[in-house]
Design an enzyme around this catalytic site. Structure first.
Site, PDB file in Angstrom:
ATOM      1  N   CYS A 107       0.890  -1.234   0.033  1.00 38.81           N
ATOM      2  CA  CYS A 107      -0.004  -0.065   0.009  1.00 38.81           C
ATOM      3  C   CYS A 107       0.903   1.120   0.040  1.00 38.81           C
ATOM      4  O   CYS A 107       0.790   2.122  -0.804  1.00 38.81           O
ATOM      5  CB  CYS A 107      -0.890   0.129   1.124  1.00 38.81           C
ATOM      6  SG  CYS A 107      -1.826  -1.209   1.534  1.00 38.81           S
TER       7      CYS A 107
HETATM    8  N1  SAJ Z   1       6.683   2.100   8.769  1.00 43.47           N
HETATM    9  C1  SAJ Z   1       7.617   3.123   9.331  1.00 43.47           C
HETATM   10  N2  SAJ Z   1       7.276   4.009  10.222  1.00 43.47           N
HETATM   11  C2  SAJ Z   1       5.984   4.312  10.794  1.00 43.47           C
HETATM   12  C3  SAJ Z   1       4.916   3.335  10.131  1.00 43.47           C
HETATM   13  C4  SAJ Z   1       5.291   2.477   9.350  1.00 43.47           C
HETATM   14  O1  SAJ Z   1       8.864   2.999   9.041  1.00 43.47           O
HETATM   15  O2  SAJ Z   1       5.979   5.006  11.786  1.00 43.47           O
HETATM   16  C5  SAJ Z   1       6.951   1.371   7.931  1.00 43.47           C
HETATM   17  C6  SAJ Z   1       6.557   0.092   8.075  1.00 43.47           C
HETATM   18  O3  SAJ Z   1       7.702  -0.533   8.892  1.00 43.47           O
HETATM   19  C7  SAJ Z   1       6.192  -0.731   6.767  1.00 43.47           C
HETATM   20  C8  SAJ Z   1       5.640   0.386   6.144  1.00 43.47           C
HETATM   21  O4  SAJ Z   1       6.293   1.798   6.624  1.00 43.47           O
HETATM   22  O5  SAJ Z   1       7.419  -1.259   6.195  1.00 43.47           O
HETATM   23  C9  SAJ Z   1       4.227   0.636   5.966  1.00 43.47           C
HETATM   24  O6  SAJ Z   1       3.708   0.415   7.238  1.00 43.47           O
HETATM   25  P1  SAJ Z   1       2.080   0.561   7.578  1.00 43.47           P
HETATM   26  O7  SAJ Z   1       2.107   0.569   9.032  1.00 43.47           O
HETATM   27  O8  SAJ Z   1       1.375   1.816   6.864  1.00 43.47           O
HETATM   28  O9  SAJ Z   1       1.476  -0.785   7.209  1.00 43.47           O
HETATM   29  P2  SAJ Z   1       0.735  -1.315   5.941  1.00 43.47           P
HETATM   30  O10 SAJ Z   1       1.670  -1.287   4.720  1.00 43.47           O
HETATM   31  O11 SAJ Z   1       0.241  -2.603   6.333  1.00 43.47           O
HETATM   32  O12 SAJ Z   1      -0.494  -0.247   5.501  1.00 43.47           O
HETATM   33  C10 SAJ Z   1      -1.697  -0.602   5.898  1.00 43.47           C
HETATM   34  C11 SAJ Z   1      -2.516   0.408   5.316  1.00 43.47           C
HETATM   35  N3  SAJ Z   1      -3.915  -0.193   5.341  1.00 43.47           N
HETATM   36  C12 SAJ Z   1      -4.665   0.162   4.076  1.00 43.47           C
HETATM   37  O13 SAJ Z   1      -4.365   0.542   3.210  1.00 43.47           O
HETATM   38  C13 SAJ Z   1      -6.077  -0.411   4.274  1.00 43.47           C
HETATM   39  C14 SAJ Z   1      -2.911   1.621   6.016  1.00 43.47           C
HETATM   40  O14 SAJ Z   1      -3.658   2.671   5.500  1.00 43.47           O
HETATM   41  C15 SAJ Z   1      -2.723   1.383   7.480  1.00 43.47           C
HETATM   42  O15 SAJ Z   1      -2.675   2.848   8.147  1.00 43.47           O
HETATM   43  C16 SAJ Z   1      -1.623   0.377   7.882  1.00 43.47           C
HETATM   44  O16 SAJ Z   1      -1.906  -0.738   7.204  1.00 43.47           O
HETATM   45  C17 SAJ Z   1      -1.785   0.314   9.429  1.00 43.47           C
HETATM   46  O17 SAJ Z   1      -2.078   1.244  10.210  1.00 43.47           O
HETATM   47  O18 SAJ Z   1      -1.502  -0.971   9.872  1.00 43.47           O
END
Ligand code: SAJ
Length: 445
Positions: free
Chosen positions: A273
């Protein structure tokens, strides 16, 4: 007008729900409808997936075998690769992937293929909904003409809407039924009927004035994340340069009860995403002569983090009179985020490739990921596959550097701190006590 007919079919739970694409979005969705008594037909191109579902088994972490079996045994769920059954459905929801091409342009092939199948078998009286994340305008510019060229008229013969998927795989708190659903139709009737449909399975439905607003809402949500993660990564570099602990700064800022939302530095961003969705928005904006600087800057910073981490490793080894070339480096955690097995766009792949291209001998330990393979078109190192290695005392002691890339909860960081000589922690996985009690040289993002 078909609005009344569809409304009655839905109200009476007689509407047959078709879902194209039974992945982490489509399967929870069709099961949710099944558990509420709606007959569903799942459409897959992968026979194995269809067979699994018809055998009452789930292959998606958030969907239990029990619920799939309950729906199949109740006769409200079948899966098929025969798309001609689309004509049996009153509602057709498209949940197919929307990846990026290597050029970072949208890959619309899955949506076009699903739209083509619907075009072949559609009949009067159907509601079509797109859930796949895509650029604003897809529903009305791409899908609507495909259905109208068959001679069908919007509102008279079919309805069409967009509703972004918000599935967060593995999230124990938020599942399909309690994540508010944004819905926008290409017509007023389309918005009304698709909102009524989702209200059957979701606690909160938020209707918006058009499909474009709904498409843009999804991209706004995930672009917000990508940009704020980029800011956290840049702030971490600033703090490092000033000798300040960035994690401590963010935790302190997070005590502000309003106007702040914590994001944390990391080795880069992975997943299907956050690294991809903003490019759908910037691509469309460019078509209209607008270049989104925030999106490209966030992409630059986030995709540059693996190189930054490799630089931290290089300097830390150098402080120990070692070069990257010939060093034994152990990577702890390669999945794109903690406690999952998903490797898509994982920054660990780039970190491994960068270090291997400089002669490091890489081993990894990630209990969720048995094997790591590389896309040769995108590797500078040898791109040889790697396999999960048991985390033995000898392996930790024998490593010149241990990099914590993903902070899985399964790892005993106590033992790592006791046995390692040098640790580069990109996830703040080591508590203050562990850090203070460790003999290892510690480097943090
Ligand atoms: N990450 C960071 N720092 C942060 C947060 C995330 O480096 O503060 C990294 C994570 O390690 C990962 C990437 O960014 O590699 C994405 O992380 P994510 O927490 O956004 O997880 P995803 O990719 O599973 O995103 C999904 C998305 N859900 C949908 O699109 C329906 C996102 O909108 C959600 O906010 C996220 O899950 C969530 O909150 O878990």
């Amino acid at each position: 007008m078909i609005k009344q007919e569809l409304h009655k079919l839905i109200a009476d739970k007689q509407a047959c729900i078709g879902v194209i694409g039974l992945g982490y979005v489509g399967l929870p969705l069709i099961v949710e409808f099944g558990l509420k008594g709606f007959r569903g037909i799942g459409f897959e191109v992968d026979t194995k997936k269809a067979d699994e579902i018809n055998a009452g088994r789930s292959y998606i972490v958030d969907v239990s075998d029990e619920n799939v079996k309950k729906c199949v045994d109740a006769g409200v769920l079948t899966a098929t690769t025969d798309f001609s059954k689309l004509s049996e459905c009153d509602v057709i929801i498209i949940c197919v992937p929307t990846p990026l091409r290597k050029t970072k342009d949208p890959d619309m092939s899955y949506i076009l293929s699903a739209g083509g199948e619907i075009q072949k078998y559609m009949r009067k009286g159907q509601l079509m909904i797109l859930e796949s994340t895509t650029y604003p305008g897809t529903t009305d510019e791409v899908l609507q003409p495909m259905f109208e060229e068959k001679g069908f008229k919007l509102d008279e013969d079919f309805l069409l809407a967009f509703s972004p998927e918000r599935v967060d795989p593995g999230n124990p708190q938020f599942q399909t039924h309690n994540i508010p659903k944004v819905v926008g139709g290409v017509s007023k009737d389309s918005t009304e009927v698709s909102s009524f449909l989702y209200s059957q399975i979701v606690d909160t439905v938020h209707s918006v004035s058009s499909a474009r607003v709904a498409e843009a809402c999804k991209l706004w949500e995930n672009t917000f994340r990508a940009i704020n993660i980029g800011m956290a990564n840049e702030m971490a570099k600033v703090c490092n340069a000033l000798g300040i602990d960035s994690w401590e700064v963010v935790r302190a800022a997070a005590t502000k009860p309003f106007g702040f939302m914590p994001f944390f530095p990391g080795p880069g961003i992975g997943g299907h995403c956050i690294p991809l969705d903003p490019h759908y928005l910037s691509w469309k904006a460019r078509q209209h002569g607008f270049d989104s600087q925030f999106i490209s800057l966030a992409e630059q910073i986030n995709s540059g983090m693996p190189k930054y981490v490799a630089g931290l490793v290089r300097d830390a080894l150098n402080d120990n009179q070692k070069s990257v070339n010939g060093s034994k480096i152990l990577i702890l955690g390669v999945a794109y985020k903690k406690d999952i097995d998903d490797m898509r766009e994982s920054p660990a792949l780039s970190i491994i490739d960068l270090l291997r291209s400089r002669g490091a001998e890489i081993t990894y330990h990630d209990p969720f990921v048995p094997e790591v393979t590389f896309d040769h078109a995108y590797t500078i190192g040898d791109g040889e596959p790697l396999y999960n290695t048991d985390l033995t005392d000898d392996l930790i002691k024998g490593s010149d550097c241990v990099i914590i890339c993903t902070d899985h909860s399964t790892v005993d960081y106590n033992r790592v701190c006791d046995l390692a000589g040098l640790i580069v922690d990109t996830r703040n996985a080591l508590s203050e006590d562990l850090r203070n009690g460790s003999k290892a040289k510690l480097v943090r993002l």
